[in-house]
Motif scaffolding. Structure first.
Motif, PDB file in Angstrom:
ATOM      1  N   VAL A  19       0.844  -1.194   0.000  1.00 27.33           N
ATOM      2  CA  VAL A  19       0.000   0.000   0.000  1.00 27.33           C
ATOM      3  C   VAL A  19       0.873   1.235   0.000  1.00 27.33           C
ATOM      4  CG1 VAL A  19      -1.610   1.375   1.380  1.00 27.33           C
ATOM      5  CG2 VAL A  19      -1.906  -1.095   1.234  1.00 27.33           C
ATOM      6  N   GLU A  20       0.484   2.227  -0.808  1.00 28.99           N
ATOM      7  CA  GLU A  20       1.131   3.535  -0.747  1.00 28.99           C
ATOM      8  C   GLU A  20       0.056   4.607  -0.864  1.00 28.99           C
ATOM      9  OE1 GLU A  20       3.634   5.114  -3.991  1.00 28.99           O
ATOM     10  OE2 GLU A  20       5.087   5.655  -2.432  1.00 28.99           O
ATOM     11  N   LEU A  21      -0.081   5.379   0.187  1.00 31.43           N
ATOM     12  CA  LEU A  21      -1.028   6.495   0.183  1.00 31.43           C
ATOM     13  C   LEU A  21      -0.215   7.765  -0.031  1.00 31.43           C
ATOM     14  CD1 LEU A  21      -3.067   5.372   3.304  1.00 31.43           C
ATOM     15  CD2 LEU A  21      -3.807   5.270   0.931  1.00 31.43           C
ATOM     16  N   LYS A  22      -0.569   8.503  -1.060  1.00 34.55           N
ATOM     17  CA  LYS A  22       0.245   9.643  -1.455  1.00 34.55           C
ATOM     18  C   LYS A  22      -0.156  10.927  -0.726  1.00 34.55           C
ATOM     19  CE  LYS A  22       1.701   8.186  -6.076  1.00 34.55           C
ATOM     20  NZ  LYS A  22       1.787   6.801  -5.709  1.00 34.55           N
ATOM     21  N   PHE A  59       3.177   0.645   9.261  1.00 29.09           N
ATOM     22  CA  PHE A  59       3.222   1.776   8.350  1.00 29.09           C
ATOM     23  C   PHE A  59       4.492   2.598   8.573  1.00 29.09           C
ATOM     24  CE2 PHE A  59      -0.807   1.872   6.185  1.00 29.09           C
ATOM     25  CZ  PHE A  59      -1.689   1.216   7.029  1.00 29.09           C
ATOM     26  N   THR A  60       5.042   3.110   7.488  1.00 26.01           N
ATOM     27  CA  THR A  60       6.155   4.034   7.548  1.00 26.01           C
ATOM     28  C   THR A  60       5.882   5.185   6.582  1.00 26.01           C
ATOM     29  OG1 THR A  60       7.369   2.853   5.818  1.00 26.01           O
ATOM     30  CG2 THR A  60       7.837   2.245   8.119  1.00 26.01           C
ATOM     31  N   ALA A  61       6.564   6.283   6.817  1.00 27.42           N
ATOM     32  CA  ALA A  61       6.447   7.432   5.912  1.00 27.42           C
ATOM     33  C   ALA A  61       7.756   8.192   5.962  1.00 27.42           C
ATOM     34  CB  ALA A  61       5.289   8.337   6.316  1.00 27.42           C
ATOM     35  N   ASP A  62       8.251   8.559   4.818  1.00 31.42           N
ATOM     36  CA  ASP A  62       9.498   9.308   4.717  1.00 31.42           C
ATOM     37  C   ASP A  62       9.233  10.670   4.125  1.00 31.42           C
ATOM     38  OD1 ASP A  62      11.131   6.264   3.920  1.00 31.42           O
ATOM     39  OD2 ASP A  62      11.323   7.415   5.776  1.00 31.42           O
ATOM     40  N   LEU A  63       9.782  11.671   4.769  1.00 37.91           N
ATOM     41  CA  LEU A  63       9.638  13.028   4.270  1.00 37.91           C
ATOM     42  C   LEU A  63      10.655  13.254   3.161  1.00 37.91           C
ATOM     43  CD1 LEU A  63       8.434  15.861   4.461  1.00 37.91           C
ATOM     44  CD2 LEU A  63      10.131  16.373   6.228  1.00 37.91           C
ATOM     45  N   ASN A  64      10.190  13.618   1.982  1.00 40.90           N
ATOM     46  CA  ASN A  64      11.061  13.920   0.849  1.00 40.90           C
ATOM     47  C   ASN A  64      10.907  15.405   0.565  1.00 40.90           C
ATOM     48  OD1 ASN A  64      12.092  14.363  -1.781  1.00 40.90           O
ATOM     49  ND2 ASN A  64      11.884  12.174  -2.235  1.00 40.90           N
ATOM     50  N   LYS A  65      11.867  16.176   1.044  1.00 35.74           N
ATOM     51  CA  LYS A  65      11.746  17.634   0.907  1.00 35.74           C
ATOM     52  C   LYS A  65      11.906  18.080  -0.545  1.00 35.74           C
ATOM     53  CE  LYS A  65      13.130  18.788   5.609  1.00 35.74           C
ATOM     54  NZ  LYS A  65      14.072  19.556   6.475  1.00 35.74           N
ATOM     55  N   GLY A  66      12.693  17.337  -1.313  1.00 40.90           N
ATOM     56  CA  GLY A  66      12.880  17.696  -2.719  1.00 40.90           C
ATOM     57  C   GLY A  66      11.594  17.579  -3.513  1.00 40.90           C
ATOM     58  N   GLU A  67      10.842  16.499  -3.241  1.00 39.90           N
ATOM     59  CA  GLU A  67       9.577  16.277  -3.933  1.00 39.90           C
ATOM     60  C   GLU A  67       8.387  16.796  -3.130  1.00 39.90           C
ATOM     61  OE1 GLU A  67      10.985  12.184  -6.257  1.00 39.90           O
ATOM     62  OE2 GLU A  67       9.237  12.147  -4.917  1.00 39.90           O
ATOM     63  N   THR A  68       8.653  17.388  -1.993  1.00 39.51           N
ATOM     64  CA  THR A  68       7.615  17.850  -1.054  1.00 39.51           C
ATOM     65  C   THR A  68       6.527  16.792  -0.892  1.00 39.51           C
ATOM     66  OG1 THR A  68       6.414  19.102  -2.788  1.00 39.51           O
ATOM     67  CG2 THR A  68       8.045  20.291  -1.466  1.00 39.51           C
ATOM     68  N   PHE A  70       5.203  13.141   1.442  1.00 39.49           N
ATOM     69  CA  PHE A  70       5.243  12.390   2.707  1.00 39.49           C
ATOM     70  C   PHE A  70       4.301  11.202   2.533  1.00 39.49           C
ATOM     71  CE2 PHE A  70       6.437  11.697   6.906  1.00 39.49           C
ATOM     72  CZ  PHE A  70       5.378  11.650   7.793  1.00 39.49           C
ATOM     73  N   HIS A  71       4.685  10.301   1.641  1.00 37.53           N
ATOM     74  CA  HIS A  71       3.815   9.170   1.311  1.00 37.53           C
ATOM     75  C   HIS A  71       3.829   8.129   2.420  1.00 37.53           C
ATOM     76  CE1 HIS A  71       3.616  11.178  -2.402  1.00 37.53           C
ATOM     77  NE2 HIS A  71       4.660  10.601  -3.001  1.00 37.53           N
ATOM     78  N   LEU A  72       2.677   7.531   2.658  1.00 35.95           N
ATOM     79  CA  LEU A  72       2.511   6.501   3.687  1.00 35.95           C
ATOM     80  C   LEU A  72       2.568   5.133   3.023  1.00 35.95           C
ATOM     81  CD1 LEU A  72       1.799   6.031   6.735  1.00 35.95           C
ATOM     82  CD2 LEU A  72      -0.590   5.889   5.996  1.00 35.95           C
ATOM     83  N   LYS A  73       3.376   4.240   3.587  1.00 36.91           N
ATOM     84  CA  LYS A  73       3.574   2.938   2.955  1.00 36.91           C
ATOM     85  C   LYS A  73       3.420   1.807   3.957  1.00 36.91           C
ATOM     86  CE  LYS A  73       6.948   4.890  -0.271  1.00 36.91           C
ATOM     87  NZ  LYS A  73       8.328   4.861  -0.781  1.00 36.91           N
ATOM     88  N   LYS A  74       2.960   0.681   3.427  1.00 35.78           N
ATOM     89  CA  LYS A  74       2.923  -0.545   4.217  1.00 35.78           C
ATOM     90  C   LYS A  74       3.159  -1.704   3.243  1.00 35.78           C
ATOM     91  CE  LYS A  74       0.349  -3.125   7.677  1.00 35.78           C
ATOM     92  NZ  LYS A  74      -0.807  -3.149   8.604  1.00 35.78           N
ATOM     93  N   PRO A  75       4.064  -2.615   3.562  1.00 44.37           N
ATOM     94  CA  PRO A  75       4.401  -3.659   2.596  1.00 44.37           C
ATOM     95  C   PRO A  75       3.294  -4.688   2.375  1.00 44.37           C
ATOM     96  CG  PRO A  75       5.672  -3.921   4.617  1.00 44.37           C
ATOM     97  CD  PRO A  75       4.945  -2.636   4.724  1.00 44.37           C
TER      98      PRO A  75
END
Lengths: 110, 113
Positions: A19-22, A59-68, A70-75
């Motif tokens: 799952v990836e919630l954008k 669930f994990t989420a990584d902040l990507n400042k370049g792409e602004t 913060f997508h939420l992911k779960k394998p």
């Protein structure tokens, strides 16, 4: 302008699928980013803060400042993950109210 | 639950009548917020408070007023309810110990007929 965009209103996946919630944001400065979850007709609950870098319920989420982003992911999605998910941002000044996206409904079926 | 209670939890009222929703907290938090939740709009900030008698407007404040005469209570008043104010209203507090993380109450379902 400060804004949080969640491009998907509904995301439907099968149990066990990734799952990836954008979430994309617009903010002039360095924001705090959050994910909240709301199960049917219940209060919103904090799921993740980007500062804490925790993994909650898988669930994990990584902040990507370049792409602004913060997508939420779960394998591997579980049926109990079915809920409404909100991405939110705040400034770092104490007391700054959170700005929320419009939410994404995640539906996990077997 | 961060010690937040909202009342009433459910209310049906008629157009034009005044309505007051109450948010009560037991943990002496400084910051309190009122949001409304609507399909397709997510959560939108109505008003917020940063202390007793210190309040300010949010994104969708028209038609709403607030008061905070005590730390523990934050009241939201619809002076003359309209059908567009049919919504779920959430109170929230900011703990101050986890950055700007906020914690929500259980919500108040308001229907204006």
């Amino acid at each position: 302008a400060q804004r949080v965009t969640q491009p998907e209103k509904l995301l439907s996946v099968f149990k066990g699928a990734p799952v990836e919630l954008k979430c994309n944001y617009s903010y002039s400065g360095s924001p705090e980013l959050f994910w909240y979850v709301q199960y049917s007709r219940q209060r919103l609950q904090l799921l993740l803060r980007h500062i804490s870098r925790e993994s909650i319920k898988g669930f994990t989420a990584d902040l990507n400042k370049g792409e602004t982003s913060f997508h939420l992911k779960k394998p591997f999605a579980q049926e109990e993950d079915s809920a409404m998910y909100y991405c939110a941002l705040s400034g770092y000044q104490a007391g700054t109210a959170l700005i929320f996206g419009k939410g994404t409904t995640l539906s996990v079926s077997s | 639950d961060a010690g937040i209670t909202q009342s009433p939890r459910h209310k049906v009222t008629e157009t034009g009548t005044p309505v007051t929703l109450r948010c009560h907290q037991t943990e002496n938090h400084r910051y309190m917020y009122w949001y409304r939740q609507d399909p397709g709009h997510g959560l939108r900030l109505i008003h917020y408070s940063y202390g007793v008698k210190d309040t300010d407007k949010g994104e969708v404040s028209d038609g709403y007023s607030v008061s905070r005469s005590k730390t523990e209570d934050f009241l939201l008043t619809l002076e003359s309810a309209t059908s567009s104010q049919t919504s779920v209203y959430f109170c929230a507090i900011m703990s101050g110990f986890e950055g700007n993380t906020i914690y929500f109450g259980e919500g108040s379902w308001l229907t204006v007929v």
